[in-house]
Structures are given as structure tokens and as C-alpha cells.
Design a protein around this motif. Structure first.
Motif, PDB file in Angstrom:
ATOM      1  N   SER A  23       0.846  -1.190   0.000  1.00 28.41           N
ATOM      2  CA  SER A  23       0.000   0.000   0.000  1.00 28.41           C
ATOM      3  C   SER A  23       0.887   1.246   0.000  1.00 28.41           C
ATOM      4  CB  SER A  23      -0.891   0.013   1.243  1.00 28.41           C
ATOM      5  OG  SER A  23      -1.529   1.267   1.361  1.00 28.41           O
ATOM      6  N   PRO A  24       0.607   2.206  -0.871  1.00 25.40           N
ATOM      7  CA  PRO A  24       1.425   3.424  -0.885  1.00 25.40           C
ATOM      8  C   PRO A  24       1.308   4.207   0.424  1.00 25.40           C
ATOM      9  CG  PRO A  24      -0.424   3.638  -2.388  1.00 25.40           C
ATOM     10  CD  PRO A  24      -0.414   2.227  -1.907  1.00 25.40           C
ATOM     11  N   CYS A  25       0.243   4.010   1.164  1.00 20.02           N
ATOM     12  CA  CYS A  25       0.087   4.693   2.446  1.00 20.02           C
ATOM     13  C   CYS A  25       1.001   4.094   3.513  1.00 20.02           C
ATOM     14  CB  CYS A  25      -1.360   4.616   2.915  1.00 20.02           C
ATOM     15  SG  CYS A  25      -2.505   5.482   1.816  1.00 20.02           S
ATOM     16  N   ASP A  26       1.317   2.805   3.394  1.00 21.37           N
ATOM     17  CA  ASP A  26       2.183   2.142   4.372  1.00 21.37           C
ATOM     18  C   ASP A  26       3.656   2.389   4.091  1.00 21.37           C
ATOM     19  OD1 ASP A  26      -0.053   1.126   5.657  1.00 21.37           O
ATOM     20  OD2 ASP A  26      -0.014  -0.750   4.523  1.00 21.37           O
ATOM     21  N   ASP A  27       4.070   2.207   2.833  1.00 19.81           N
ATOM     22  CA  ASP A  27       5.488   2.362   2.481  1.00 19.81           C
ATOM     23  C   ASP A  27       5.560   2.819   1.024  1.00 19.81           C
ATOM     24  OD1 ASP A  27       8.200   2.210   2.068  1.00 19.81           O
ATOM     25  OD2 ASP A  27       8.409   0.146   2.752  1.00 19.81           O
ATOM     26  N   PHE A  28       5.556   4.128   0.832  1.00 16.88           N
ATOM     27  CA  PHE A  28       5.505   4.650  -0.531  1.00 16.88           C
ATOM     28  C   PHE A  28       6.739   4.283  -1.340  1.00 16.88           C
ATOM     29  CE2 PHE A  28       5.982   7.793  -3.888  1.00 16.88           C
ATOM     30  CZ  PHE A  28       4.757   7.666  -4.509  1.00 16.88           C
ATOM     31  N   TYR A  29       7.919   4.303  -0.715  1.00 19.67           N
ATOM     32  CA  TYR A  29       9.149   3.974  -1.441  1.00 19.67           C
ATOM     33  C   TYR A  29       9.098   2.537  -1.962  1.00 19.67           C
ATOM     34  CZ  TYR A  29      14.050   3.582  -2.663  1.00 19.67           C
ATOM     35  OH  TYR A  29      15.209   3.388  -3.358  1.00 19.67           O
ATOM     36  N   GLU A  30       8.686   1.605  -1.124  1.00 17.27           N
ATOM     37  CA  GLU A  30       8.574   0.206  -1.559  1.00 17.27           C
ATOM     38  C   GLU A  30       7.517   0.066  -2.642  1.00 17.27           C
ATOM     39  OE1 GLU A  30       9.084  -3.813  -2.036  1.00 17.27           O
ATOM     40  OE2 GLU A  30      10.386  -2.436  -0.954  1.00 17.27           O
ATOM     41  N   PHE A  31       6.411   0.798  -2.522  1.00 14.84           N
ATOM     42  CA  PHE A  31       5.363   0.776  -3.531  1.00 14.84           C
ATOM     43  C   PHE A  31       5.879   1.277  -4.882  1.00 14.84           C
ATOM     44  CE2 PHE A  31       2.100   3.327  -5.758  1.00 14.84           C
ATOM     45  CZ  PHE A  31       1.212   2.315  -6.101  1.00 14.84           C
ATOM     46  N   ALA A  32       6.615   2.397  -4.856  1.00 17.81           N
ATOM     47  CA  ALA A  32       7.076   3.026  -6.093  1.00 17.81           C
ATOM     48  C   ALA A  32       8.297   2.342  -6.689  1.00 17.81           C
ATOM     49  CB  ALA A  32       7.379   4.497  -5.841  1.00 17.81           C
ATOM     50  N   CYS A  33       9.185   1.780  -5.872  1.00 18.66           N
ATOM     51  CA  CYS A  33      10.468   1.267  -6.361  1.00 18.66           C
ATOM     52  C   CYS A  33      10.708  -0.208  -6.052  1.00 18.66           C
ATOM     53  CB  CYS A  33      11.615   2.077  -5.757  1.00 18.66           C
ATOM     54  SG  CYS A  33      11.493   3.835  -6.062  1.00 18.66           S
ATOM     55  N   GLY A  34       9.798  -0.858  -5.396  1.00 19.65           N
ATOM     56  CA  GLY A  34      10.017  -2.233  -4.947  1.00 19.65           C
ATOM     57  C   GLY A  34      10.259  -3.224  -6.070  1.00 19.65           C
ATOM     58  N   GLY A  35       9.585  -3.089  -7.180  1.00 19.25           N
ATOM     59  CA  GLY A  35       9.804  -3.989  -8.319  1.00 19.25           C
ATOM     60  C   GLY A  35      11.176  -3.803  -8.929  1.00 19.25           C
ATOM     61  N   TYR A  36      11.647  -2.569  -8.971  1.00 18.65           N
ATOM     62  CA  TYR A  36      12.968  -2.270  -9.522  1.00 18.65           C
ATOM     63  C   TYR A  36      14.058  -2.900  -8.664  1.00 18.65           C
ATOM     64  CZ  TYR A  36      16.884   0.470 -11.333  1.00 18.65           C
ATOM     65  OH  TYR A  36      18.071   0.849 -11.885  1.00 18.65           O
ATOM     66  N   MET A  37      13.917  -2.750  -7.346  1.00 22.09           N
ATOM     67  CA  MET A  37      14.931  -3.260  -6.441  1.00 22.09           C
ATOM     68  C   MET A  37      15.001  -4.788  -6.471  1.00 22.09           C
ATOM     69  SD  MET A  37      14.658  -0.640  -3.198  1.00 22.09           S
ATOM     70  CE  MET A  37      13.022  -1.181  -2.756  1.00 22.09           C
ATOM     71  N   LYS A  38      13.895  -5.449  -6.734  1.00 20.64           N
ATOM     72  CA  LYS A  38      13.890  -6.915  -6.788  1.00 20.64           C
ATOM     73  C   LYS A  38      14.513  -7.438  -8.084  1.00 20.64           C
ATOM     74  CE  LYS A  38       9.962  -7.476  -3.763  1.00 20.64           C
ATOM     75  NZ  LYS A  38       8.540  -7.730  -3.660  1.00 20.64           N
ATOM     76  N   LYS A  39      14.418  -6.659  -9.168  1.00 21.84           N
ATOM     77  CA  LYS A  39      14.912  -7.114 -10.471  1.00 21.84           C
ATOM     78  C   LYS A  39      16.365  -6.764 -10.745  1.00 21.84           C
ATOM     79  CE  LYS A  39      11.063  -5.670 -12.636  1.00 21.84           C
ATOM     80  NZ  LYS A  39      10.400  -5.086 -13.776  1.00 21.84           N
ATOM     81  N   LYS A  40      16.862  -5.725 -10.139  1.00 21.62           N
ATOM     82  CA  LYS A  40      18.213  -5.245 -10.432  1.00 21.62           C
ATOM     83  C   LYS A  40      19.194  -5.788  -9.404  1.00 21.62           C
ATOM     84  CE  LYS A  40      16.547  -2.807 -13.728  1.00 21.62           C
ATOM     85  NZ  LYS A  40      16.574  -3.250 -15.064  1.00 21.62           N
ATOM     86  N   TYR A  41      20.346  -6.193  -9.883  1.00 21.27           N
ATOM     87  CA  TYR A  41      21.391  -6.734  -9.023  1.00 21.27           C
ATOM     88  C   TYR A  41      22.455  -5.665  -8.789  1.00 21.27           C
ATOM     89  CZ  TYR A  41      25.483  -9.377  -7.607  1.00 21.27           C
ATOM     90  OH  TYR A  41      26.592  -9.814  -6.945  1.00 21.27           O
ATOM     91  N   ILE A  42      22.805  -5.453  -7.546  1.00 14.19           N
ATOM     92  CA  ILE A  42      23.888  -4.540  -7.209  1.00 14.19           C
ATOM     93  C   ILE A  42      25.082  -5.399  -6.841  1.00 14.19           C
ATOM     94  CG2 ILE A  42      24.676  -2.721  -5.665  1.00 14.19           C
ATOM     95  CD1 ILE A  42      21.775  -1.889  -5.308  1.00 14.19           C
ATOM     96  N   GLY A  43      26.139  -5.309  -7.641  1.00 11.49           N
ATOM     97  CA  GLY A  43      27.335  -6.109  -7.418  1.00 11.49           C
ATOM     98  C   GLY A  43      28.033  -5.747  -6.119  1.00 11.49           C
TER      99      GLY A  43
END
Length: 79
Positions: A23-43
Motif C-alpha cells: 500500500s502506498p500509504c504504508d510504504d511509498f518507497y517500496e510501492f514506487a520502487c520495490g519492483g525495480y529493487m527486486k529485479k536489479k542486481y547490485i554487485g
């Protein structure tokens, strides 16, 4: 027509980077960027990534794939 196609591509890219399970009300950053962070690998040697860095890495990977056969093929000097 190209503009419509570009808009659909950009919209789908934005939606892919979101996490609709949060929910964007609970954690807006995770709502807006969570899919990106799961797909991208940081070496291990990186402190972060940027979209330009991802584009650069993808381009380098494609170029290596195209140039590798040319590099390893024997030179035909008779032609």
C-alpha cells in the motif's frame, strides 16, 4: 503513432518497477520502487546502480556478443 508507442513503453516500464502488493500509504518507497529493487542486481563492488548504468551494461553485453565472433574468426587475407 511513434509517440503513443513510446508512451506505452514508458508506462509499462514504470509499472514494472512498482510493487503493487504494498500500500502506498504504508510504504511509498517500496510501492514506487520495490519492483525495480527486486529485479536489479547490485554487485559487491558497487554502492548503487543507475538507469544509465543499466543501459550501459546492457549495451556492452550486446556489443560483446556481436563482436566476439568477429574477434575470434580467422582473418581471410586472400580476399
Amino acid at each position: 503513432m511513434i509517440l503513443i508507442s513510446l508512451n506505452k513503453t514508458l508506462a509499462s516500464h514504470i509499472l514494472e518497477n512498482m510493487n503493487p502488493k504494498i500500500s502506498p500509504c504504508d510504504d511509498f518507497y517500496e510501492f514506487a520502487c520495490g519492483g525495480y529493487m527486486k529485479k536489479k542486481y547490485i554487485g559487491e563492488n558497487q554502492i548503487g546502480i543507475t538507469e544509465f548504468g543499466v543501459l550501459r551494461d546492457n549495451l556492452n553485453r550486446k556489443l560483446r556478443g556481436k563482436l566476439k565472433p568477429l574477434y575470434w574468426s580467422p582473418l581471410n587475407l586472400d580476399e
